[in-house]
Design a protein around this motif. Structure first.
Motif, PDB file in Angstrom:
ATOM      1  N   UNK A 248      54.039   6.041  66.150  1.00  0.00           N
ATOM      2  CA  UNK A 248      53.741   7.378  65.648  1.00  0.00           C
ATOM      3  C   UNK A 248      53.603   8.380  66.783  1.00  0.00           C
ATOM      4  N   UNK A 249      52.876   7.992  67.833  1.00  0.00           N
ATOM      5  CA  UNK A 249      52.681   8.881  68.988  1.00  0.00           C
ATOM      6  C   UNK A 249      54.022   9.106  69.693  1.00  0.00           C
ATOM      7  N   UNK A 250      54.809   8.030  69.821  1.00  0.00           N
ATOM      8  CA  UNK A 250      56.125   8.178  70.466  1.00  0.00           C
ATOM      9  C   UNK A 250      56.990   9.163  69.684  1.00  0.00           C
ATOM     10  N   UNK A 251      57.010   8.993  68.365  1.00  0.00           N
ATOM     11  CA  UNK A 251      57.866   9.862  67.537  1.00  0.00           C
ATOM     12  C   UNK A 251      57.383  11.308  67.607  1.00  0.00           C
ATOM     13  N   UNK A 252      56.074  11.517  67.507  1.00  0.00           N
ATOM     14  CA  UNK A 252      55.577  12.896  67.462  1.00  0.00           C
ATOM     15  C   UNK A 252      55.765  13.581  68.822  1.00  0.00           C
ATOM     16  N   UNK A 253      55.759  12.792  69.914  1.00  0.00           N
ATOM     17  CA  UNK A 253      56.011  13.383  71.231  1.00  0.00           C
ATOM     18  C   UNK A 253      57.431  13.941  71.277  1.00  0.00           C
ATOM     19  N   UNK A 254      58.389  13.114  70.867  1.00  0.00           N
ATOM     20  CA  UNK A 254      59.795  13.551  70.857  1.00  0.00           C
ATOM     21  C   UNK A 254      59.954  14.739  69.906  1.00  0.00           C
ATOM     22  N   UNK A 255      59.347  14.608  68.718  1.00  0.00           N
ATOM     23  CA  UNK A 255      59.491  15.654  67.704  1.00  0.00           C
ATOM     24  C   UNK A 255      58.890  16.978  68.175  1.00  0.00           C
ATOM     25  N   UNK A 256      57.750  16.912  68.851  1.00  0.00           N
ATOM     26  CA  UNK A 256      57.092  18.139  69.311  1.00  0.00           C
ATOM     27  C   UNK A 256      57.966  18.879  70.319  1.00  0.00           C
ATOM     28  N   UNK A 257      58.573  18.117  71.266  1.00  0.00           N
ATOM     29  CA  UNK A 257      59.443  18.761  72.250  1.00  0.00           C
ATOM     30  C   UNK A 257      60.695  19.335  71.582  1.00  0.00           C
ATOM     31  N   UNK A 258      61.220  18.621  70.591  1.00  0.00           N
ATOM     32  CA  UNK A 258      62.386  19.136  69.854  1.00  0.00           C
ATOM     33  C   UNK A 258      62.012  20.408  69.108  1.00  0.00           C
ATOM     34  N   UNK A 259      60.791  20.418  68.522  1.00  0.00           N
ATOM     35  CA  UNK A 259      60.337  21.635  67.825  1.00  0.00           C
ATOM     36  C   UNK A 259      60.198  22.797  68.806  1.00  0.00           C
ATOM     37  N   UNK A 260      59.690  22.487  70.001  1.00  0.00           N
ATOM     38  CA  UNK A 260      59.517  23.562  70.989  1.00  0.00           C
ATOM     39  C   UNK A 260      60.864  24.153  71.371  1.00  0.00           C
ATOM     40  N   UNK A 261      61.880  23.302  71.493  1.00  0.00           N
ATOM     41  CA  UNK A 261      63.226  23.798  71.800  1.00  0.00           C
ATOM     42  C   UNK A 261      63.709  24.732  70.688  1.00  0.00           C
ATOM     43  N   UNK A 262      63.524  24.291  69.436  1.00  0.00           N
ATOM     44  CA  UNK A 262      63.988  25.101  68.302  1.00  0.00           C
ATOM     45  C   UNK A 262      63.247  26.446  68.278  1.00  0.00           C
ATOM     46  N   UNK A 263      61.933  26.409  68.520  1.00  0.00           N
ATOM     47  CA  UNK A 263      61.145  27.656  68.533  1.00  0.00           C
ATOM     48  C   UNK A 263      61.663  28.577  69.641  1.00  0.00           C
ATOM     49  N   UNK A 264      61.934  27.980  70.826  1.00  0.00           N
ATOM     50  CA  UNK A 264      62.448  28.789  71.945  1.00  0.00           C
ATOM     51  C   UNK A 264      63.798  29.406  71.575  1.00  0.00           C
ATOM     52  N   UNK A 265      64.647  28.647  70.897  1.00  0.00           N
ATOM     53  CA  UNK A 265      65.962  29.174  70.506  1.00  0.00           C
ATOM     54  C   UNK A 265      65.825  30.284  69.461  1.00  0.00           C
TER      55      UNK A 265
END
Lengths: 288, 164
Positions: A248-265
């Motif tokens: 769960x922690x591994x997935x949410x780490x990846x997901x959080x960074x992916x979300x940050x990229x989308x927010x930045x875009x």
């Protein structure tokens, strides 16, 4: 018409081909899988509610973990199931896995529980069991409320559930101390609440995929649910509570960074749109 | 290479193969799409038989002498009379039976599901010993305003006049 370099750049930023964005996203996901930069995971009130509900179950009562999920939502629901199973083993609460739909869930959850049981030296039939897939939705729940052994019949391995040591004394819904439903399907929660939680006041907690969780917040607000795990984030929070940071922690780490990229875009796109419009207005033309 | 590793590789290749659709329509994504559909349909057929029909219908009927289970597929087959104008009434019998069951279940579940939510929406709008003004305004007033807005939207929505 002459276009300035600034306008061209910002206008181009709004027209990035979508496969470049997918590629960038894949790059961020790969980077975080290979070299994770963990972010703090703080358990929410909703997740804490699930943990507290498990802890509050009296020793003479069973927890039902209804694993109504399959491979399509496994990334979120499997870590949730694993974290709930670990919480039960750590808090020494007996639990039974069951499944109303889809049938694959009971096998996937069985593998998770078997793996976890090894870590705690827990024994099948004594500390936990698997009632298996039971077809019939409302009919199963209605019948189960009156007579659990008869309704469940045989367990996942074909053994009559009444032969399992932990089922001694388990008769009807009064033997249940908590239902934790983990699902990627809508509609099943309403059955559990309408037929078990509401009429018999059995505590109820849940784990959902992130996309379906918002629809169930009213049940939390009305106290029909003791707690709720929301997607991979809920799984990660539960892992923190059981002091066992895993998938769960591994997935949410990846997901959080992916979300940050989308927010930045999104920010980049909007800033680009505003600047391009301002530039176009200055030059007396319409922005593309 | 162990079976587990082989399964992981197959899963990874199949998943990435399906995701190639993100670039554009292509034969690789089509191939894996068909594989996934075939697998899930095959699984469903086997699971329906082994986990449901065999234990709950076939075995009681054939091995335990409960012959009356033969009526179950007959009731199920009545649905297909929907294709006959003359005999459609037989399909309606089956539909009515199942509508009745579904309506009964729904009615039974309705109040336990929704009545606590109705009670839950009655929130104090003035501060008391436990709640200050900020809590009341932030949580309860916002909740009530949104609740009333949504309800008024759905209650007072009217269809646009024809031709407007």
């Amino acid at each position: 018409m002459t276009e300035s370099a600034t306008t061209n750049f910002w206008e181009r930023m709004q027209q990035i081909p979508r496969y470049w964005i997918y590629l960038l996203l894949a790059g961020v996901v790969t980077w975080q899988i290979l070299r994770p930069l963990p972010l703090p995971v703080v358990p929410s009130v909703d997740t804490q509610g699930v943990y507290d509900a498990i802890r509050a179950v009296p020793d003479d009562k069973l927890i039902i973990i209804s694993t109504d999920w399959d491979a399509s939502t496994e990334a979120e629901t499997a870590p949730q199931t694993a974290a709930v199973v670990h919480a039960c083993f750590q808090l020494k609460k007996k639990f039974a896995i069951m499944n109303l739909q889809p049938p694959m869930g009971v096998k996937l959850a069985n593998d998770i529980a078997k793996q976890a049981a090894k870590e705690y030296g827990a024994e099948y039939g004594v500390d936990w069991c698997n009632w298996g897939y039971k077809f019939g939705f409302d009919s199963v729940l209605l019948a189960m409320a009156k007579n659990i052994p008869k309704t469940m019949g045989e367990d996942f391995y074909g053994t009559p559930v009444s032969d399992l040591p932990m089922m001694k004394g388990v008769k009807d819904v009064n033997s249940i101390g908590l239902v934790v439903e983990i699902t990627g399907l809508s509609g099943l929660t309403e059955m559990w609440i309408g037929l078990i939680q509401g009429p018999y006041q059995v505590p109820f907690a849940s784990g959902y995929t992130a996309v379906m969780a918002p629809g169930y917040y009213p049940f939390l607000d009305s106290k029909q649910m003791a707690g709720m795990l929301v997607g991979a984030k809920g799984a990660a929070e539960m892992e923190v509570l059981v002091h066992r940071q895993d998938r769960g922690v591994k997935i949410i780490t990846v997901q959080s960074w992916a979300h940050m990229l989308i927010i930045a875009l999104i920010i980049l796109g909007n800033v680009g749109y505003l600047l391009a419009r301002r530039q176009a207005a200055r030059e007396g033309r319409s922005a593309s | 290479m162990s079976t587990e590793v082989l399964v992981l590789w197959a899963s990874a290749i199949a998943t990435l193969g399906v995701y190639t659709i993100l670039y554009r329509e292509n034969p690789v994504s089509r191939l894996f799409e068909h594989i996934f559909v075939g697998l899930s349909v095959g699984y469903l057929i086997v699971a329906t038989w082994t986990l449901n029909l065999e234990g709950k219908w076939w075995n009681p009927m054939v091995h335990e002498g409960r012959w009356y289970w033969i009526l179950a597929p007959i009731v199920g087959l009545l649905f297909y009379f929907i294709y006959s104008r003359r005999l459609m009434w037989m399909a309606r019998l089956a539909m009515g039976f199942f509508f009745g069951i579904a309506a009964g279940y729904t009615f039974r579940q309705f109040f336990p599901i929704y009545s606590p939510q109705v009670y839950g929406s009655f929130k104090p709008l003035l501060p008391d010993a436990q709640l200050g003004w900020s809590d009341v305004i932030l949580h309860h007033w916002v909740f009530i305003i949104i609740l009333l807005s949504v309800m008024s939207y759905f209650f007072f929505s009217v269809p646009p006049a024809v031709g407007s």
